[in-house]
Design a protein around this motif. Structure first.
Motif, mmCIF file in Angstrom:
data_model
loop_
_atom_site.group_PDB
_atom_site.id
_atom_site.type_symbol
_atom_site.label_atom_id
_atom_site.label_comp_id
_atom_site.label_asym_id
_atom_site.label_seq_id
_atom_site.Cartn_x
_atom_site.Cartn_y
_atom_site.Cartn_z
ATOM 1 N N SER A 53 -37.962 59.000 19.149
ATOM 2 C CA SER A 53 -37.364 58.193 20.210
ATOM 3 C C SER A 53 -35.842 58.187 20.069
ATOM 4 C CB SER A 53 -37.881 56.759 20.140
ATOM 5 O OG SER A 53 -37.361 56.119 18.985
ATOM 6 N N GLY A 90 -37.727 66.309 16.469
ATOM 7 C CA GLY A 90 -39.181 66.178 16.457
ATOM 8 C C GLY A 90 -39.820 67.285 15.643
ATOM 9 N N GLY A 108 -41.360 56.853 18.646
ATOM 10 C CA GLY A 108 -41.501 58.084 19.402
ATOM 11 C C GLY A 108 -42.848 58.269 20.053
#
Length: 251
Positions: free
Chosen positions: A48, A83, A213
């Motif tokens: 996130s 990520g 996230g």
């Protein structure tokens, strides 16, 4: 009394039948689920913006671990996205409904913090082998942490806020599920903070992250291969041969 006894017996039989029909099976990649084959799958964790801000505050780098691949945009301390994508190892499915109950992945990402005044004394944290429990909305992971954390197996790390997309395997095809709103457990926050050696500003930046996230899960399923006619013919000849041998022995 006889009627009541019969009713109880019938009810118990129905409950037993229901329990026997409701079952789950864990299918490894390449394994079969009835007439289907789990060909492949992957889970992509996208950090996130809140978590990225915390990483940038601490100058924390992100790198792939094991079978996973990590992707970042920008440089350490100035990431704009981060990520990791990890392949499936298995999927657990409700055999009655086809609902996906949990997914296991292989590999993950390592975060490394360097010593920085008022932010970190230095440390590292590897989060890998995610076990995403869609039924109880929890995410577990294996962890390797610095600063005395060591190795932790199947550690309860995040709670899931919502699950959207396709959550059942209904036939051959590609199924996408989005697991969003990952909120860290109290124990997870303590582990992250200690492993990365976060102090003052670094610890404060991580503590205010309310959403870690989103995990996007893609499951690829194909129809199981049907044997060629020649295979059936060979099987038939084999059975005939076995039958002839048995008859001769009987004589």
């Amino acid at each position: 009394m006889k009627f009541a006894l019969k009713s109880l017996v019938a009810a118990a039989a129905l409950v037993a039948a229901g329990a026997s029909s409701a079952a789950s099976v864990t299918v490894p990649v390449g394994g079969s689920l009835g007439a289907l084959t789990l060909t492949s799958g992957s889970g992509t964790l996208a950090f996130s913006s809140e978590l990225i801000d915390a990483l940038n505050t601490g100058g924390v780098s992100v790198a792939p671990y094991g079978a996973a691949t990590a992707a970042t945009t920008g440089t350490v301390g100035a990431y704009t996205s981060a990520g990791a994508t990890a392949p499936f190892t298995s999927v657990t499915v409700d055999t009655a409904t086809g609902a996906v109950q949990s997914v296991l992945t292989s590999g993950g990402a390592t975060q490394t913090a360097v010593a920085k005044s008022s932010i970190s004394t230095g440390g590292s944290l590897t989060v890998y082998n995610l076990d995403v429990d869609l039924v109880n909305k929890k995410v577990y992971a294996d962890i390797i942490g610095g600063n005395g954390i060591g190795s932790l197996s199947h550690y309860y790390l995040w709670d899931i806020t919502s699950v959207t997309g396709t959550t059942s395997i209904t036939g051959a095809g590609s199924f996408t599920t989005v697991i969003s709103g990952l909120t860290i457990t109290d124990g997870g926050l303590t582990t992250f903070t200690k492993a990365l050696g976060l102090i003052k500003l670094g610890a404060a930046a991580l503590s205010v992250v309310s959403d870690f996230g989103t995990i996007t899960s893609v499951t690829n399923v194909s129809a199981a291969a049907v044997p060629e006619p020649s295979t059936y013919a060979l099987m038939g000849l084999g059975l005939v041969g076995m039958g002839l041998v048995a008859r001769r022995r009987a004589k």
